[in-house]
Design a protein around this motif. Structure first.
Motif, PDB file in Angstrom:
ATOM      1  N   LEU A 162      34.837  39.748  39.304  1.00 54.15           N
ATOM      2  CA  LEU A 162      35.454  39.073  38.166  1.00 54.15           C
ATOM      3  C   LEU A 162      35.651  37.590  38.481  1.00 54.15           C
ATOM      4  CD1 LEU A 162      36.730  39.301  35.358  1.00 54.15           C
ATOM      5  CD2 LEU A 162      38.895  39.885  36.459  1.00 54.15           C
ATOM      6  N   GLY A 163      35.986  37.292  39.740  1.00 54.29           N
ATOM      7  CA  GLY A 163      36.110  35.905  40.165  1.00 54.29           C
ATOM      8  C   GLY A 163      34.796  35.153  40.064  1.00 54.29           C
ATOM      9  N   VAL A 164      33.717  35.809  40.469  1.00 55.42           N
ATOM     10  CA  VAL A 164      32.387  35.187  40.375  1.00 55.42           C
ATOM     11  C   VAL A 164      32.039  34.901  38.920  1.00 55.42           C
ATOM     12  CG1 VAL A 164      29.912  35.542  40.747  1.00 55.42           C
ATOM     13  CG2 VAL A 164      31.538  36.233  42.503  1.00 55.42           C
ATOM     14  N   LEU A 165      32.287  35.874  38.035  1.00 58.40           N
ATOM     15  CA  LEU A 165      32.001  35.691  36.613  1.00 58.40           C
ATOM     16  C   LEU A 165      32.854  34.565  36.026  1.00 58.40           C
ATOM     17  CD1 LEU A 165      31.776  39.430  35.476  1.00 58.40           C
ATOM     18  CD2 LEU A 165      29.882  37.825  35.845  1.00 58.40           C
ATOM     19  N   THR A 166      34.123  34.497  36.457  1.00 59.87           N
ATOM     20  CA  THR A 166      35.005  33.419  35.996  1.00 59.87           C
ATOM     21  C   THR A 166      34.472  32.067  36.431  1.00 59.87           C
ATOM     22  OG1 THR A 166      36.913  34.912  36.142  1.00 59.87           O
ATOM     23  CG2 THR A 166      37.381  32.544  36.026  1.00 59.87           C
ATOM     24  N   TYR A 167      34.006  31.996  37.671  1.00 61.84           N
ATOM     25  CA  TYR A 167      33.423  30.751  38.187  1.00 61.84           C
ATOM     26  C   TYR A 167      32.228  30.315  37.334  1.00 61.84           C
ATOM     27  CZ  TYR A 167      30.772  27.606  41.200  1.00 61.84           C
ATOM     28  OH  TYR A 167      30.063  26.536  41.674  1.00 61.84           O
ATOM     29  N   ILE A 168      31.354  31.265  37.033  1.00 60.74           N
ATOM     30  CA  ILE A 168      30.164  30.956  36.230  1.00 60.74           C
ATOM     31  C   ILE A 168      30.561  30.452  34.837  1.00 60.74           C
ATOM     32  CG2 ILE A 168      28.136  31.960  35.098  1.00 60.74           C
ATOM     33  CD1 ILE A 168      27.941  33.884  37.513  1.00 60.74           C
ATOM     34  N   LEU A 169      31.539  31.105  34.236  1.00 58.81           N
ATOM     35  CA  LEU A 169      31.987  30.712  32.890  1.00 58.81           C
ATOM     36  C   LEU A 169      32.656  29.339  32.891  1.00 58.81           C
ATOM     37  CD1 LEU A 169      33.351  34.131  31.563  1.00 58.81           C
ATOM     38  CD2 LEU A 169      31.213  32.988  30.933  1.00 58.81           C
ATOM     39  N   ILE A 170      33.364  29.014  33.978  1.00 53.60           N
ATOM     40  CA  ILE A 170      33.954  27.678  34.094  1.00 53.60           C
ATOM     41  C   ILE A 170      32.853  26.635  34.226  1.00 53.60           C
ATOM     42  CG2 ILE A 170      35.333  26.149  35.581  1.00 53.60           C
ATOM     43  CD1 ILE A 170      37.083  28.588  36.239  1.00 53.60           C
ATOM     44  N   GLU A 171      31.863  26.918  35.067  1.00 52.31           N
ATOM     45  CA  GLU A 171      30.759  25.982  35.277  1.00 52.31           C
ATOM     46  C   GLU A 171      29.930  25.796  34.011  1.00 52.31           C
ATOM     47  OE1 GLU A 171      29.568  24.220  38.387  1.00 52.31           O
ATOM     48  OE2 GLU A 171      31.749  24.404  38.322  1.00 52.31           O
ATOM     49  N   LYS A 172      29.823  26.854  33.215  1.00 48.76           N
ATOM     50  CA  LYS A 172      29.071  26.787  31.954  1.00 48.76           C
ATOM     51  C   LYS A 172      29.908  26.207  30.817  1.00 48.76           C
ATOM     52  CE  LYS A 172      25.188  28.701  33.398  1.00 48.76           C
ATOM     53  NZ  LYS A 172      23.907  27.943  33.410  1.00 48.76           N
ATOM     54  N   ASP A 173      31.139  25.825  31.158  1.00 44.54           N
ATOM     55  CA  ASP A 173      32.053  25.222  30.184  1.00 44.54           C
ATOM     56  C   ASP A 173      32.437  26.185  29.065  1.00 44.54           C
ATOM     57  OD1 ASP A 173      33.582  22.935  29.821  1.00 44.54           O
ATOM     58  OD2 ASP A 173      32.240  22.110  28.300  1.00 44.54           O
ATOM     59  N   VAL A 174      32.417  27.473  29.382  1.00 43.50           N
ATOM     60  CA  VAL A 174      32.847  28.485  28.415  1.00 43.50           C
ATOM     61  C   VAL A 174      34.363  28.670  28.499  1.00 43.50           C
ATOM     62  CG1 VAL A 174      32.675  30.918  27.749  1.00 43.50           C
ATOM     63  CG2 VAL A 174      30.626  29.666  28.507  1.00 43.50           C
ATOM     64  N   ILE A 175      34.881  28.666  29.741  1.00 45.90           N
ATOM     65  CA  ILE A 175      36.327  28.754  29.963  1.00 45.90           C
ATOM     66  C   ILE A 175      36.862  27.362  30.260  1.00 45.90           C
ATOM     67  CG2 ILE A 175      38.128  29.619  31.503  1.00 45.90           C
ATOM     68  CD1 ILE A 175      36.556  32.134  31.882  1.00 45.90           C
ATOM     69  N   HIS A 176      37.943  27.005  29.603  1.00 47.04           N
ATOM     70  CA  HIS A 176      38.554  25.687  29.800  1.00 47.04           C
ATOM     71  C   HIS A 176      39.963  25.850  30.363  1.00 47.04           C
ATOM     72  CE1 HIS A 176      35.299  23.952  27.369  1.00 47.04           C
ATOM     73  NE2 HIS A 176      35.474  24.983  26.542  1.00 47.04           N
ATOM     74  N   GLY A 177      40.434  24.820  31.026  1.00 45.77           N
ATOM     75  CA  GLY A 177      41.811  24.818  31.506  1.00 45.77           C
ATOM     76  C   GLY A 177      42.031  25.533  32.811  1.00 45.77           C
ATOM     77  N   LEU A 178      40.942  25.885  33.510  1.00 43.17           N
ATOM     78  CA  LEU A 178      41.052  26.495  34.830  1.00 43.17           C
ATOM     79  C   LEU A 178      40.204  25.712  35.819  1.00 43.17           C
ATOM     80  CD1 LEU A 178      40.797  30.360  34.236  1.00 43.17           C
ATOM     81  CD2 LEU A 178      42.859  29.026  34.680  1.00 43.17           C
ATOM     82  N   GLY A 179      40.770  25.453  36.997  1.00 46.94           N
ATOM     83  CA  GLY A 179      39.999  24.825  38.051  1.00 46.94           C
ATOM     84  C   GLY A 179      39.223  25.869  38.830  1.00 46.94           C
ATOM     85  N   ILE A 180      38.263  25.424  39.619  1.00 45.14           N
ATOM     86  CA  ILE A 180      37.462  26.324  40.449  1.00 45.14           C
ATOM     87  C   ILE A 180      38.335  27.077  41.453  1.00 45.14           C
ATOM     88  CG2 ILE A 180      35.566  26.413  42.129  1.00 45.14           C
ATOM     89  CD1 ILE A 180      34.719  25.863  39.257  1.00 45.14           C
ATOM     90  N   SER A 181      39.508  26.518  41.755  1.00 43.90           N
ATOM     91  CA  SER A 181      40.415  27.176  42.698  1.00 43.90           C
ATOM     92  C   SER A 181      40.820  28.571  42.233  1.00 43.90           C
ATOM     93  CB  SER A 181      41.673  26.324  42.894  1.00 43.90           C
ATOM     94  OG  SER A 181      42.289  26.036  41.651  1.00 43.90           O
ATOM     95  N   VAL A 182      40.845  28.805  40.918  1.00 42.96           N
ATOM     96  CA  VAL A 182      41.259  30.114  40.395  1.00 42.96           C
ATOM     97  C   VAL A 182      40.242  31.205  40.749  1.00 42.96           C
ATOM     98  CG1 VAL A 182      41.796  31.451  38.319  1.00 42.96           C
ATOM     99  CG2 VAL A 182      42.688  29.129  38.584  1.00 42.96           C
ATOM    100  N   PRO A 183      38.953  31.055  40.397  1.00 44.09           N
ATOM    101  CA  PRO A 183      38.000  32.090  40.814  1.00 44.09           C
ATOM    102  C   PRO A 183      37.829  32.163  42.330  1.00 44.09           C
ATOM    103  CG  PRO A 183      36.848  30.254  39.769  1.00 44.09           C
ATOM    104  CD  PRO A 183      38.308  30.073  39.493  1.00 44.09           C
ATOM    105  N   GLU A 184      37.976  31.034  43.031  1.00 43.94           N
ATOM    106  CA  GLU A 184      37.905  31.073  44.497  1.00 43.94           C
ATOM    107  C   GLU A 184      38.992  31.992  45.054  1.00 43.94           C
ATOM    108  OE1 GLU A 184      36.094  26.695  45.718  1.00 43.94           O
ATOM    109  OE2 GLU A 184      38.246  26.913  45.414  1.00 43.94           O
ATOM    110  N   THR A 185      40.190  31.870  44.507  1.00 44.08           N
ATOM    111  CA  THR A 185      41.294  32.717  44.952  1.00 44.08           C
ATOM    112  C   THR A 185      41.070  34.172  44.562  1.00 44.08           C
ATOM    113  OG1 THR A 185      42.825  30.849  44.748  1.00 44.08           O
ATOM    114  CG2 THR A 185      43.801  33.056  44.822  1.00 44.08           C
ATOM    115  N   MET A 186      40.463  34.385  43.391  1.00 39.17           N
ATOM    116  CA  MET A 186      40.181  35.750  42.935  1.00 39.17           C
ATOM    117  C   MET A 186      39.194  36.470  43.843  1.00 39.17           C
ATOM    118  SD  MET A 186      39.933  35.045  38.817  1.00 39.17           S
ATOM    119  CE  MET A 186      39.438  36.731  38.411  1.00 39.17           C
TER     120      MET A 186
END
Length: 202
Positions: A157-181
């Motif tokens: 789920l963390g990996v998917l979150t990272y991808i969605l952040i990088e694709k600009d689908v999810i906003h308001g989260l830093g990469i630190s969140v999926p890294e921690t996940m």
């Protein structure tokens, strides 16, 4: 105290040191934001700030040695423990060694060292997931397998979150969140395995 138990205690200490240093670095940095930053920003504010003096000056750069040396030291301790797991499990001790070495090199090569930092960061997170998956398939049984699957699911789920952040689908989260996940469940998994293989069985 025999060698296995010594390595077991060392191994359990390793992730505790890593997270203690990460937490301390966040606490002293003055400018870390879960909505914007990657964890690695704690180790190199010059790069994280894009060289902008006002941004750099707003950060307490004491976080840099705390973060970087914390990862280096914890990676070394985990490497020693992973070497001690060789012969006590199939395949996963070797990928865990590579994971631990990658963790140390994240600290050795902060963000300014490109592409080295990126390579070791990606290697660490991917190898951590791969190691957990291998263990779940070839080693774990009963409750241990269910826990392993839970940790893996959170990591994926963390990996998917990272991808969605990088694709600009999810906003308001830093990469630190999926890294921690990925890293936090991985740490709990490592403590579980080290306890079972080196402490409980000793």
């Amino acid at each position: 105290m025999d060698l296995a138990r010594t390595l077991g205690f060392i191994g359990i200490t390793a992730p505790l040191i890593a997270w203690l240093c990460i937490g301390l670095a966040i606490g002293v940095s003055n400018c870390f934001d879960w909505r914007e930053n990657a964890l690695s920003d704690l180790g190199d504010w010059v790069t994280a700030c894009g060289g902008i003096k006002q941004c750099i000056d707003s950060c307490n750069r004491l976080s840099e040695p705390i973060f970087n040396y914390g990862l280096i030291f914890s990676g070394i301790l985990l490497t020693l423990t992973a070497i001690g797991l060789v012969g006590k499990g199939r395949i996963y001790p070797y990928t865990l060694i590579a994971t631990a070495v990658s963790l140390s090199f994240i600290g050795v090569f902060p963000e300014r060292y490109r592409p080295h930092h990126y390579i070791f960061s990606v290697t660490f997170f991917l190898l951590l997931l791969i190691t957990m998956i291998i263990y779940a398939i070839v080693e774990s049984k009963g409750k241990t397998r269910y826990l392993s699957i839970l940790f893996i699911a959170i990591g994926i789920l963390g990996v998917l979150t990272y991808i969605l952040i990088e694709k600009d689908v999810i906003h308001g989260l830093g990469i630190s969140v999926p890294e921690t996940m990925i890293a936090l469940p991985g740490s709990l998994w490592a403590v579980m395995v080290i306890y079972l293989k080196l402490l409980k069985c000793s």
